[in-house]
Scaffold this active site. Structure first.
Site, PDB file in Angstrom:
ATOM      1  N   CYS A 120       0.819  -1.230   0.000  1.00 28.93           N
ATOM      2  CA  CYS A 120       0.000   0.000   0.000  1.00 28.93           C
ATOM      3  C   CYS A 120       0.847   1.272   0.000  1.00 28.93           C
ATOM      4  CB  CYS A 120      -0.963   0.001   1.171  1.00 28.93           C
ATOM      5  SG  CYS A 120      -2.029  -1.437   1.197  1.00 28.93           S
ATOM      6  N   HIS A 253      -2.937   7.231   2.036  1.00 27.19           N
ATOM      7  CA  HIS A 253      -3.440   5.912   1.646  1.00 27.19           C
ATOM      8  C   HIS A 253      -4.852   5.751   2.200  1.00 27.19           C
ATOM      9  CE1 HIS A 253      -3.988   1.777   0.915  1.00 27.19           C
ATOM     10  NE2 HIS A 253      -3.784   1.386   2.148  1.00 27.19           N
ATOM     11  N   ASN A 283     -10.195   0.030   0.044  1.00 28.34           N
ATOM     12  CA  ASN A 283      -8.731   0.062   0.055  1.00 28.34           C
ATOM     13  C   ASN A 283      -8.223  -0.576  -1.240  1.00 28.34           C
ATOM     14  OD1 ASN A 283      -6.006  -0.390   0.476  1.00 28.34           O
ATOM     15  ND2 ASN A 283      -6.230  -1.111   2.578  1.00 28.34           N
TER      16      ASN A 283
HETATM   17  O1  UT7 Z   1      -3.796  -1.137   3.534  1.00 26.37           O
HETATM   18  C1  UT7 Z   1      -2.829  -1.252   4.547  1.00 26.37           C
HETATM   19  C2  UT7 Z   1      -3.251  -0.535   5.740  1.00 26.37           C
HETATM   20  N1  UT7 Z   1      -4.379  -1.227   6.348  1.00 26.37           N
HETATM   21  C3  UT7 Z   1      -5.012  -0.627   7.328  1.00 26.37           C
HETATM   22  O2  UT7 Z   1      -4.662   0.496   7.646  1.00 26.37           O
HETATM   23  C4  UT7 Z   1      -6.085  -1.387   8.098  1.00 26.37           C
HETATM   24  C5  UT7 Z   1      -5.928  -1.080   9.565  1.00 26.37           C
HETATM   25  N2  UT7 Z   1      -6.942  -1.727  10.409  1.00 26.37           N
HETATM   26  C6  UT7 Z   1      -8.225  -1.357  10.400  1.00 26.37           C
HETATM   27  O3  UT7 Z   1      -8.638  -0.522   9.600  1.00 26.37           O
HETATM   28  C7  UT7 Z   1      -9.143  -1.951  11.428  1.00 26.37           C
HETATM   29  O4  UT7 Z   1      -8.389  -2.644  12.402  1.00 26.37           O
HETATM   30  C8  UT7 Z   1     -10.214  -2.912  10.833  1.00 26.37           C
HETATM   31  C9  UT7 Z   1     -11.221  -2.115  10.022  1.00 26.37           C
HETATM   32  C10 UT7 Z   1      -9.557  -3.948   9.958  1.00 26.37           C
HETATM   33  C11 UT7 Z   1     -10.980  -3.616  11.948  1.00 26.37           C
HETATM   34  O5  UT7 Z   1     -11.553  -2.663  12.823  1.00 26.37           O
HETATM   35  P1  UT7 Z   1     -11.396  -2.835  14.397  1.00 26.37           P
HETATM   36  O6  UT7 Z   1     -12.114  -1.695  15.014  1.00 26.37           O
HETATM   37  O7  UT7 Z   1      -9.928  -2.972  14.681  1.00 26.37           O
HETATM   38  O8  UT7 Z   1     -12.200  -4.158  14.658  1.00 26.37           O
HETATM   39  P2  UT7 Z   1     -11.716  -5.506  15.336  1.00 26.37           P
HETATM   40  O9  UT7 Z   1     -10.780  -6.229  14.444  1.00 26.37           O
HETATM   41  O10 UT7 Z   1     -11.275  -5.193  16.728  1.00 26.37           O
HETATM   42  O11 UT7 Z   1     -13.075  -6.306  15.423  1.00 26.37           O
HETATM   43  C12 UT7 Z   1     -14.147  -5.866  16.259  1.00 26.37           C
HETATM   44  C13 UT7 Z   1     -15.264  -6.872  16.164  1.00 26.37           C
HETATM   45  C14 UT7 Z   1     -14.828  -8.311  16.364  1.00 26.37           C
HETATM   46  O12 UT7 Z   1     -15.847  -8.990  17.091  1.00 26.37           O
HETATM   47  P3  UT7 Z   1     -15.642  -9.295  18.663  1.00 26.37           P
HETATM   48  O13 UT7 Z   1     -14.397 -10.110  18.735  1.00 26.37           O
HETATM   49  O14 UT7 Z   1     -15.503  -7.935  19.289  1.00 26.37           O
HETATM   50  O15 UT7 Z   1     -16.889 -10.016  19.005  1.00 26.37           O
HETATM   51  C15 UT7 Z   1     -14.771  -8.856  14.967  1.00 26.37           C
HETATM   52  O16 UT7 Z   1     -14.974 -10.241  14.910  1.00 26.37           O
HETATM   53  O17 UT7 Z   1     -15.874  -6.802  14.858  1.00 26.37           O
HETATM   54  C16 UT7 Z   1     -15.928  -8.140  14.323  1.00 26.37           C
HETATM   55  N3  UT7 Z   1     -15.804  -8.043  12.873  1.00 26.37           N
HETATM   56  C17 UT7 Z   1     -16.839  -7.846  12.048  1.00 26.37           C
HETATM   57  N4  UT7 Z   1     -18.150  -7.695  12.275  1.00 26.37           N
HETATM   58  C18 UT7 Z   1     -18.949  -7.483  11.217  1.00 26.37           C
HETATM   59  C19 UT7 Z   1     -14.656  -8.106  12.131  1.00 26.37           C
HETATM   60  N5  UT7 Z   1     -14.945  -7.944  10.828  1.00 26.37           N
HETATM   61  C20 UT7 Z   1     -16.301  -7.783  10.740  1.00 26.37           C
HETATM   62  C21 UT7 Z   1     -17.177  -7.552   9.681  1.00 26.37           C
HETATM   63  N6  UT7 Z   1     -18.491  -7.419   9.965  1.00 26.37           N
HETATM   64  N7  UT7 Z   1     -16.764  -7.469   8.390  1.00 26.37           N
END
Ligand code: UT7
Length: 326
Positions: A120, A253, A283
């Site tokens: 990225c 990005h 993305n």
């Molecule tokens: O391109 C390179 C750079 N990439 C980035 O910059 C990405 C950086 N990371 C992020 O943008 C975020 O970490 C994400 C968008 C990927 C995830 O957001 P988050 O606020 O960190 O969520 P999380 O991974 O902590 O997940 C929170 C909850 C989890 O459930 P529990 O464990 O709290 O019950 C996940 O299982 O959300 C759940 N979850 C979803 N729920 C509905 C994860 N993906 C989904 C989904 N739909 N698609």
């Protein structure tokens, strides 16, 4: 001898026509017994839509119209191009490079053409390399491209990643100029974090060995990204001898609106100075910065002479920034 700088003289971009909403993604995942929602995706990322290329459409097919648009904006023809750099992690083939395939599709032959792999951060890396080649006399009219078909490496059984990414391409024409142009760059990589965002498979012995699908520890990437983007922004401003207040546009990005807004806030940049297309594109990895740049140039926000900061961050772990006067 007078100093040679490089300057962007034209931008272009291209998205494949198939546009999927978050509801479309939710319906697709439901068929696999997975749950997601428009509300979750928008709240966590700001993403509302992404574009997916149809089967058989390769990275170079997306790059070609983006390059043609950039050449037209610059008032150049493909024959004028003497360097092609394509930033991509989803090339047409293992080899030859997508850049050479693109060169052939553009109908020109002979100039150096190569791919650059920094995930990225790829476009920011590619622009820095092309700038260095122009400043040292190795080229005068470069096509610098970010192009991806990330839909090909998504695991549609992993809801934590497959809703985040999309396909697309962006390109700029970068030309030798008596005036800058590109003022300063700051690039970094830290391979200790290779495992938090990777597609670990490879081709060996006539088959794919290891997983050919993207995997990401989103929280780990998030935490690293917020810190390094601020550092790179401040470093590149200091290198150019510019104050943060002089910055007119931030084109980072496009992965997550929360990361982008946090960077803008840390630089004390007004929210309307942040160029965000993540809602429409998702993305698109190396394509995201030139895609967003082209959108803001074509809608009249970014004008000649404006101070613009481009920033990339992603797999590797890689990150970097380029400061330029447009
Ligand atoms: O391109 C390179 C750079 N990439 C980035 O910059 C990405 C950086 N990371 C992020 O943008 C975020 O970490 C994400 C968008 C990927 C995830 O957001 P988050 O606020 O960190 O969520 P999380 O991974 O902590 O997940 C929170 C909850 C989890 O459930 P529990 O464990 O709290 O019950 C996940 O299982 O959300 C759940 N979850 C979803 N729920 C509905 C994860 N993906 C989904 C989904 N739909 N698609």
């Amino acid at each position: 001898m007078s100093t040679v700088y490089s300057r962007i003289t034209g931008t272009g971009s291209h998205l494949p026509p198939r546009r999927l909403s978050n509801d479309d993604m939710a319906a697709m995942l439901a068929k696999r017994g997975l749950e997601t929602s428009d509300a979750w995706i928008v709240e966590r990322t700001g993403i509302r839509f992404r574009h997916f290329a149809d089967e058989g459409v390769a990275c170079s097919d997306l790059a070609l119209p983006a390059c043609r648009a950039a050449l037209q904006a610059a008032g150049r023809r493909a024959e004028d191009v003497d360097l092609i750099v394509v930033a991509t992690s989803t090339p047409d083939m293992v080899f030859p490079s997508t850049a050479t395939i693109l060169q052939n599709k553009l109908g020109v032959h002979g100039c150096p053409a190569f791919d650059l792999q920094a995930v990225c951060s790829g476009f920011v890396y590619a622009l820095t390399v092309a700038d260095a080649m122009i400043r040292t006399g190795g080229a005068r009219c470069a096509l610098v491209v970010g192009a991806e078909v990330f839909s090909r490496i998504l695991d549609f059984d992993d809801r934590t990643t497959c809703v985040l990414f999309g396909d697309g391409a962006g390109a700029v024409v970068l030309e030798a100029s008596a005036e800058p142009g590109i003022l300063a760059s700051d690039l970094h990589a830290d391979g200790r974090h290779a495992g938090i965002l990777c597609t670990p498979g490879t081709v060996a012995g006539g088959q794919v060995v290891g997983s050919p699908l993207l995997r990401m520890d989103g929280q780990a990437v998030f935490k690293l990204a917020v810190g390094v983007l601020e550092d790179a922004a401040r470093t590149v401003l200091a290198k150019a001898g510019r104050a943060p207040e002089s910055l007119r546009w931030l084109v980072p990005h496009q992965a997550n609106i929360r990361i982008m807004q946090a960077t803008a806030r840390k630089l004390k940049l007004a929210p309307e100075r942040l160029v965000a297309t993540v809602d429409e594109h998702g993305n698109t990895s190396a394509a995201s910065v030139p895609l967003a740049l082209d959108v803001a140039v074509r809608d009249g926000r970014i004008r000649r002479g404006d101070s613009v900061m481009l920033e990339g961050v992603g797999g590797g772990f890689t990150w970097g920034a380029v400061l330029l006067d447009f």
